[in-house]
Structures are given as structure tokens and as C-alpha cells.
Design a protein around this motif. Sequence first.
Motif, short mmCIF file in Angstrom:
data_model
loop_
_atom_site.label_atom_id
_atom_site.label_comp_id
_atom_site.label_asym_id
_atom_site.label_seq_id
_atom_site.Cartn_x
_atom_site.Cartn_y
_atom_site.Cartn_z
N ALA A 196 -51.41 34.51 28.30
CA ALA A 196 -51.14 34.31 29.95
C ALA A 196 -50.23 33.06 30.29
CB ALA A 196 -52.13 34.78 30.66
N TYR A 197 -50.96 31.95 29.77
CA TYR A 197 -50.47 30.81 30.56
C TYR A 197 -48.98 30.52 29.73
CZ TYR A 197 -50.25 26.18 32.22
OH TYR A 197 -50.12 25.05 32.96
N GLY A 198 -48.91 30.87 28.45
CA GLY A 198 -47.52 30.80 27.77
C GLY A 198 -46.48 31.35 28.64
N ALA A 199 -46.68 32.77 29.19
CA ALA A 199 -45.99 33.79 29.68
C ALA A 199 -45.59 33.33 31.05
CB ALA A 199 -46.72 35.16 29.66
N TYR A 200 -46.63 32.65 31.65
CA TYR A 200 -46.47 32.00 33.00
C TYR A 200 -45.36 31.33 33.09
CZ TYR A 200 -47.66 28.51 36.63
OH TYR A 200 -47.56 27.79 37.73
N TRP A 201 -45.37 30.09 32.17
CA TRP A 201 -44.24 29.16 32.00
C TRP A 201 -42.72 29.76 31.70
CZ3 TRP A 201 -43.73 24.64 34.02
CH2 TRP A 201 -45.02 23.98 34.57
N ARG A 202 -42.90 30.76 30.87
CA ARG A 202 -41.71 31.53 30.58
C ARG A 202 -40.90 31.96 31.93
NH1 ARG A 202 -42.88 29.02 26.76
NH2 ARG A 202 -41.72 27.51 27.90
N GLU A 203 -41.78 32.74 32.65
CA GLU A 203 -41.22 33.30 33.94
C GLU A 203 -41.00 32.06 35.06
OE1 GLU A 203 -40.70 36.68 34.69
OE2 GLU A 203 -40.93 36.82 32.39
N LEU A 204 -41.80 31.13 34.78
CA LEU A 204 -41.37 30.22 35.92
C LEU A 204 -40.03 29.41 35.56
CD1 LEU A 204 -43.99 27.46 37.03
CD2 LEU A 204 -41.73 26.61 36.39
N GLU A 205 -39.65 29.34 34.18
CA GLU A 205 -38.38 28.89 34.02
C GLU A 205 -37.32 29.74 34.32
OE1 GLU A 205 -39.72 26.80 29.29
OE2 GLU A 205 -38.57 28.92 29.45
#
Length: 200
Positions: free
Chosen positions: A72-81
Motif C-alpha cells: 500500500a505504501y508503494g502504491a501511495y507514492w505512485r499516486e502521489l507522483e
Amino acid sequence: MKRCAHQVPHAAVHFRWATASITLCAALALTACSSSDGKGEAADESPSLTQAPTSSAPADPKETAKREAIAAYGAYWRELEKLYADPTGKSAHLDQYAASAALKNVETDAKRAHDRGDILTGRVALTDQTVGKVDTSGTIPNATVSSCLDVSKWETVDAKTKKPVPLPENRLTKYVILSTLEKYPEGWRVIRDEPQGKPC
């Protein structure tokens, strides 16, 4: 206002652990015998079904939580980008991965950058991810994730000209960040991000 390559939010999330399934195996034994007197008489035996149930051990809730939190944390940063790269802010769905202070802080900071005419392009790299405290016993399961955040390839540029925006040369571009996640009924959410102020 001082320009910065990013402003890291605060975050956390809920999680549900899945139970293991039970598999059953069956073997069919069919035997036949024939007479030895040459008359061709055969005695058929009824087939018997033998079940050998094997059940896998239930998944460890904490291990499941660790895997889910990191994903989930990895997906969070992809969306943040996506959010920082889009001046309209419409291409990202950060609310699917962030909540509370983390969501509010990121959305506010991204809007501030866009209002200045800036966007952030490139990628954020997450390495050395380690799950610290994990609590799956409460109403809201939660976990902390420590990561080495590398933003050296995440560049602030002018949205129109795509030219790089000057930034302080002594800024940290690779540093430790501690994040808190909680798991809600709809999934894990980052609720807090806390840069630790030290390089990694």
C-alpha cells in the motif's frame, strides 16, 4: 516562498488479514481379480474413495499486515507522483491510499506547487523498507514502515516550459522517512509521513 522538491505528508491505514483455505485430495483405488481356471470369471470390487485432507496453517496476521502495508505504501507514492505531475490534480486518486493528515498535507502542498506554476516529474525510489510496529489486535489494525526515500530523480520543473526550477544544492535528496498506516474496511491508508532528517 521557498521552493522545495516535495513536501512529505503524514500517513497510516486499516487492514484485514485473510484466512488460509483448506484443500482436499482424493485417491480412487480400483482393483480387480480374475479366476485362474481360464473361465474368465472376474470378481470386481467396488471402487473406494479415500480422502486425505490437508489443511495449510492459518496465515500469520502480522506477516500479512507487513506485506499489505508495504504494498500500500508503494502504491501511495505512485499516486502521489501522479498528483504532483498533473496541474489539474485530476489524474490521481490519492484518497485510495492516504487519509487523515497525510492526504490533507499532500493535497495542500501539491496545490501550492501547481499555483506557483510548478509540477514534479520523474520517480520517487523507495528502498530498505522495514516494517516496525504492527498491531492487528485492535479495532483499527496499524503498522509503521521505515524507508529510504530517494527523490533525486523527482524533479521540480516549470509546468509550461518544462525547465528545471532552481532548488537549494544542500537539500537532502535521499533520507529516512517513517510512515504510519492504518487499515480501514476499504483497505490500507497512509495517515502520516515523518521525514527523519538523516541521509540513508
